[in-house]
Design an enzyme around this catalytic site. Structure first.
Site, PDB file in Angstrom:
ATOM      1  N   GLY A   2       0.814  -1.213   0.000  1.00 36.32           N
ATOM      2  CA  GLY A   2       0.000   0.000   0.000  1.00 36.32           C
ATOM      3  C   GLY A   2       0.845   1.259   0.000  1.00 36.32           C
ATOM      4  CB  ALA A   3       1.914   3.923   1.312  1.00 40.02           C
ATOM      5  NE  ARG A  42      10.942   1.475   4.128  1.00 44.29           N
ATOM      6  CZ  ARG A  42      10.783   0.876   5.299  1.00 44.29           C
ATOM      7  NH1 ARG A  42      10.836   1.584   6.399  1.00 44.29           N
ATOM      8  NH2 ARG A  42      10.591  -0.417   5.383  1.00 44.29           N
ATOM      9  CD  GLU A  65      14.880  -4.050 -12.767  1.00 46.30           C
ATOM     10  OE1 GLU A  65      15.166  -2.913 -13.189  1.00 46.30           O
ATOM     11  OE2 GLU A  65      15.094  -5.093 -13.401  1.00 46.30           O
ATOM     12  CE  LYS A  66      11.942   1.913  -3.461  1.00 48.29           C
ATOM     13  NZ  LYS A  66      12.268   1.275  -2.164  1.00 48.29           N
ATOM     14  CG  HIS A 123       3.237   0.785  -5.473  1.00 46.25           C
ATOM     15  ND1 HIS A 123       3.441   1.821  -4.606  1.00 46.25           N
ATOM     16  CD2 HIS A 123       3.792  -0.308  -4.893  1.00 46.25           C
ATOM     17  CE1 HIS A 123       4.077   1.387  -3.539  1.00 46.25           C
ATOM     18  NE2 HIS A 123       4.312   0.098  -3.686  1.00 46.25           N
ATOM     19  CD  GLN A 163      10.605  -7.468  -2.088  1.00 49.93           C
ATOM     20  OE1 GLN A 163      10.431  -7.353  -0.883  1.00 49.93           O
ATOM     21  NE2 GLN A 163       9.915  -6.764  -2.972  1.00 49.93           N
ATOM     22  CB  VAL A 183       8.977   4.871 -11.079  1.00 51.34           C
ATOM     23  CG1 VAL A 183       8.376   6.209 -11.493  1.00 51.34           C
ATOM     24  CG2 VAL A 183       8.471   3.758 -11.999  1.00 51.34           C
TER      25      VAL A 183
HETATM   26  O1  PAF Z   1       8.116  -4.862  -1.843  1.00 51.96           O
HETATM   27  C1  PAF Z   1       7.126  -4.867  -1.081  1.00 51.96           C
HETATM   28  O2  PAF Z   1       6.340  -3.928  -1.043  1.00 51.96           O
HETATM   29  C2  PAF Z   1       6.908  -6.058  -0.161  1.00 51.96           C
HETATM   30  O3  PAF Z   1       8.117  -6.574   0.288  1.00 51.96           O
HETATM   31  C3  PAF Z   1       6.043  -7.147  -0.805  1.00 51.96           C
HETATM   32  C4  PAF Z   1       6.717  -7.779  -2.018  1.00 51.96           C
HETATM   33  C5  PAF Z   1       4.695  -6.560  -1.228  1.00 51.96           C
HETATM   34  C6  PAF Z   1       5.788  -8.260   0.210  1.00 51.96           C
HETATM   35  O4  PAF Z   1       5.136  -7.780   1.344  1.00 51.96           O
END
Ligand code: PAF
Length: 284
Positions: free
Chosen positions: A31-32, A187, A148-149, A37, A153, A176
């Site tokens: 979210g946020a 954040r 990719e930021k 996104h 992950q 972006v």
């Molecule tokens: O990148 C994120 O926002 C989170 O780590 C994810 C992939 C949604 C998992 O909670």
């Protein structure tokens, strides 16, 4: 667009789409939502018949309770934006819906998950794998989209997809940035205007270091980035690592890997806010 709080409702809605042979794109988020996104959602909408966006601040990936408490939550604005972007289903569950029982599964993909974020945030990637694997099981997507930021992950999720044999296409999407160069992040909303102006130096220094790297060694470039940022009032580098983009192991020479990436984490401002970014030095 339909918003579900329960996975059973989402599974039922997706069953109809699946039996009609429709492709399903998944965009997992906490979210946020911001333009970063939005770019993932737009791509999913363009490439799939159905797009599912999850909005869930996953507690198991936070190793710092204050960070979890302060994480921005803006579900109403998020759902408005997702409707405009053409998402079909939003999954915005409670913690109990996702974790009716404590999740005792353990995921481990060394050395990819033990360096950088993995070394500084114990349990973080385990929590990411817990939630992402659950979302993959619930949604069973054709494609899943990640920014990719969060470079590390994506590498950890790629390892998990291989390990558990998920039949989906992992789609990494470019960072972006604001016009200033600052990488978009949920954040950033925690930064004051002046802290934001300070944070711009992170991407600027990384971008300039690509030129610097042409005439300097990996070690010199590393120190140059760290020293430049630490000299700026309000910034403190937690780590900067120049790594092989596949193994995430540090490189000591530019020709050691076909993808050489600098990954940085910097504390910014009074709170302080932890910001991450990365830059590709070599991409062959
Ligand atoms: O990148 C994120 O926002 C989170 O780590 C994810 C992939 C949604 C998992 O909670």
């Amino acid at each position: 667009m339909l918003v579900f709080n329960h996975q059973s409702e989402l599974v039922a809605a997706l069953a109809t789409a699946r039996s009609a042979g429709r492709s399903i794109g998944l965009v997992p988020t906490m979210g946020a939502l911001h333009e970063g996104h939005a770019s993932l959602v737009r791509r999913s909408v363009a490439e799939n018949d159905v797009t599912v966006v999850s909005v869930f601040v996953n507690p198991t990936q936070f190793n710092d309770p204050t960070d979890l408490k302060n994480y921005p939550r803006t579900l109403e604005a998020d759902t408005r934006l997702l409707a405009q972007l053409g998402a079909d289903f939003v999954y915005a569950p409670t913690v109990d819906d996702v974790y009716p029982e404590p999740d005792t599964r353990r995921f481990s993909y060394p050395p990819i998950d033990t360096v950088m974020e993995g070394a500084r945030r114990p349990g973080h990637f385990n929590g990411v794998c817990q939630i992402v694997s659950k979302l993959f099981q619930i949604v069973d997507p054709t494609r899943a989209y990640f920014g990719e930021k969060d470079f590390q992950q994506i590498a950890v999720i790629r390892a998990m997809v291989r390990d558990l044999g998920f039949k989906l296409e992992l789609c990494p999407c470019p960072i972006v940035r604001e016009e200033s160069g600052l990488a978009l992040s949920s954040r950033n909303t925690l930064l004051s205007d002046s802290e934001k102006a300070t944070a711009v130096h992170i991407s600027r220094t990384l971008a300039r270091s690509v030129d610097y790297a042409r005439t300097h060694t990996v070690a010199e470039t590393h120190d140059h980035v760290v020293d430049t940022l630490n000299a700026i009032d309000g910034l403190e580098v937690e780590y900067y690592e120049i790594v092989d983009g596949e193994t995430l192991q540090p490189v000591s020479a530019w020709n050691e890997a076909s993808d050489v990436v600098g990954c940085i984490t910097v504390y910014c401002g009074r709170r302080p806010v932890r910001l991450i970014d990365n830059i590709h030095y070599i991409t062959r």
